[in-house]
Design a protein around this motif. Structure first.
Motif, PDB file in Angstrom:
ATOM      1  N   ALA A  88       0.829  -1.197   0.000  1.00  0.00           N
ATOM      2  CA  ALA A  88       0.000   0.000   0.000  1.00  0.00           C
ATOM      3  C   ALA A  88       0.869   1.255   0.000  1.00  0.00           C
ATOM      4  CB  ALA A  88      -0.916  -0.003   1.223  1.00  0.00           C
ATOM      5  N   ALA A  89       0.255   2.366  -0.351  1.00  0.00           N
ATOM      6  CA  ALA A  89       0.967   3.641  -0.297  1.00  0.00           C
ATOM      7  C   ALA A  89       1.347   3.929   1.153  1.00  0.00           C
ATOM      8  CB  ALA A  89       0.076   4.746  -0.842  1.00  0.00           C
ATOM      9  N   LYS A  90       2.559   4.424   1.364  1.00  0.00           N
ATOM     10  CA  LYS A  90       3.042   4.818   2.693  1.00  0.00           C
ATOM     11  C   LYS A  90       3.517   6.253   2.573  1.00  0.00           C
ATOM     12  CE  LYS A  90       4.468   0.160   3.813  1.00  0.00           C
ATOM     13  NZ  LYS A  90       5.587  -0.765   3.785  1.00  0.00           N
ATOM     14  N   LEU A  91       2.643   7.187   2.947  1.00  0.00           N
ATOM     15  CA  LEU A  91       2.894   8.598   2.697  1.00  0.00           C
ATOM     16  C   LEU A  91       3.467   9.322   3.914  1.00  0.00           C
ATOM     17  CD1 LEU A  91      -0.416   9.410   0.796  1.00  0.00           C
ATOM     18  CD2 LEU A  91       1.752   8.598  -0.139  1.00  0.00           C
ATOM     19  N   ASP A 131      -0.757   6.877  -5.227  1.00  0.00           N
ATOM     20  CA  ASP A 131      -1.944   7.496  -4.658  1.00  0.00           C
ATOM     21  C   ASP A 131      -2.113   8.850  -5.329  1.00  0.00           C
ATOM     22  OD1 ASP A 131      -4.170   7.931  -3.042  1.00  0.00           O
ATOM     23  OD2 ASP A 131      -3.145   7.353  -1.205  1.00  0.00           O
ATOM     24  N   GLU A 132      -3.145   9.586  -4.939  1.00  0.00           N
ATOM     25  CA  GLU A 132      -3.377  10.914  -5.497  1.00  0.00           C
ATOM     26  C   GLU A 132      -3.806  11.868  -4.395  1.00  0.00           C
ATOM     27  OE1 GLU A 132      -4.849  10.413 -10.062  1.00  0.00           O
ATOM     28  OE2 GLU A 132      -6.394  10.270  -8.517  1.00  0.00           O
ATOM     29  N   LEU A 133      -3.227  13.066  -4.400  1.00  0.00           N
ATOM     30  CA  LEU A 133      -3.672  14.149  -3.542  1.00  0.00           C
ATOM     31  C   LEU A 133      -4.903  14.742  -4.219  1.00  0.00           C
ATOM     32  CD1 LEU A 133      -3.253  16.171  -1.177  1.00  0.00           C
ATOM     33  CD2 LEU A 133      -1.817  17.487  -2.754  1.00  0.00           C
ATOM     34  N   THR A 134      -6.060  14.649  -3.553  1.00  0.00           N
ATOM     35  CA  THR A 134      -7.307  15.070  -4.197  1.00  0.00           C
ATOM     36  C   THR A 134      -7.836  16.403  -3.700  1.00  0.00           C
ATOM     37  OG1 THR A 134      -8.550  13.767  -2.590  1.00  0.00           O
ATOM     38  CG2 THR A 134      -8.047  12.720  -4.715  1.00  0.00           C
ATOM     39  N   VAL A 159       0.857  10.846  -6.562  1.00  0.00           N
ATOM     40  CA  VAL A 159       1.981  10.576  -5.666  1.00  0.00           C
ATOM     41  C   VAL A 159       2.461   9.185  -6.077  1.00  0.00           C
ATOM     42  CG1 VAL A 159       2.789  10.426  -3.288  1.00  0.00           C
ATOM     43  CG2 VAL A 159       0.806  11.864  -3.834  1.00  0.00           C
ATOM     44  N   PRO A 160       3.521   9.102  -6.887  1.00  0.00           N
ATOM     45  CA  PRO A 160       3.921   7.810  -7.450  1.00  0.00           C
ATOM     46  C   PRO A 160       4.416   6.817  -6.394  1.00  0.00           C
ATOM     47  CG  PRO A 160       5.542   9.498  -7.966  1.00  0.00           C
ATOM     48  CD  PRO A 160       4.409  10.193  -7.295  1.00  0.00           C
ATOM     49  N   ALA A 161       4.212   5.538  -6.665  1.00  0.00           N
ATOM     50  CA  ALA A 161       4.730   4.480  -5.795  1.00  0.00           C
ATOM     51  C   ALA A 161       6.246   4.588  -5.753  1.00  0.00           C
ATOM     52  CB  ALA A 161       4.316   3.109  -6.326  1.00  0.00           C
ATOM     53  N   GLY A 162       6.819   4.539  -4.562  1.00  0.00           N
ATOM     54  CA  GLY A 162       8.269   4.625  -4.426  1.00  0.00           C
ATOM     55  C   GLY A 162       8.836   5.960  -4.862  1.00  0.00           C
ATOM     56  N   GLY A 163       8.002   6.995  -4.933  1.00  0.00           N
ATOM     57  CA  GLY A 163       8.455   8.302  -5.411  1.00  0.00           C
ATOM     58  C   GLY A 163       7.934   9.416  -4.537  1.00  0.00           C
TER      59      GLY A 163
END
Length: 152
Positions: free
Chosen positions: A29-32, A62-65, A93-97
């Motif tokens: 999963a995304a880890k922000l 993921d995406e900042l909405t 918000v790219p995976a691993g980026g």
């Protein structure tokens, strides 16, 4: 009766396989995390900009909405391409980026300020995402001419 037992066995294997695959996708999963957040002290009474970096150490994009803040009636996400700026419905918000919001690039606009924040104060905002939980950020207000040395 044998075909019925075979069908039940196949169905059971498919159910277990499905459970196994859904469990493994949770680990990617995304880890922000938010870093380098700041707002230059606004020069007008009605608008301000905000900058930050959202890092994603997870395996899912993921995406900042949307963004909300108690200091402004509206907070919009803007995308900058060349010399053109436009409101964006979401930023990836790219995976691993990471998603970088910086001066001269993609950024936040605080519109219809309820009060003009001053250098040294902190502005609270809430970042909302498509998949991840919302993140509350305490954004320090820097001088109007502040330039970050790293992170952006």
């Amino acid at each position: 009766m044998r075909p019925l037992v075979g069908s039940a066995l196949v169905a059971g294997v498919l159910v277990l396989t499905g459970c196994g695959s859904s469990g493994s996708s949770g680990s990617s999963a995304a880890k922000l995390a938010v870093k380098s957040a700041y707002m230059p002290q606004p020069v007008t009474d009605s608008m301000a900009a905000g900058f930050l970096v959202i890092e994603n150490d997870g395996g899912t994009a993921d995406e900042l909405t949307s963004v909300t803040s108690d200091i402004a009636q509206d907070v919009t996400v803007h995308e900058t391409t060349g010399q053109s700026m436009k409101e964006a419905s979401a930023l990836k918000v790219p995976a691993g980026g990471r998603l970088v919001l910086q001066s001269g690039g993609n950024h936040l606009m605080f519109e219809n300020l309820k009060r003009k924040p001053k250098e040294g104060e902190t502005v609270s905002l809430r970042l909302n995402f498509t998949k991840s939980e919302a993140i509350t950020v305490e954004m320090p207000v820097k001088s109007a001419t502040y330039q970050p040395t790293s992170g952006h």
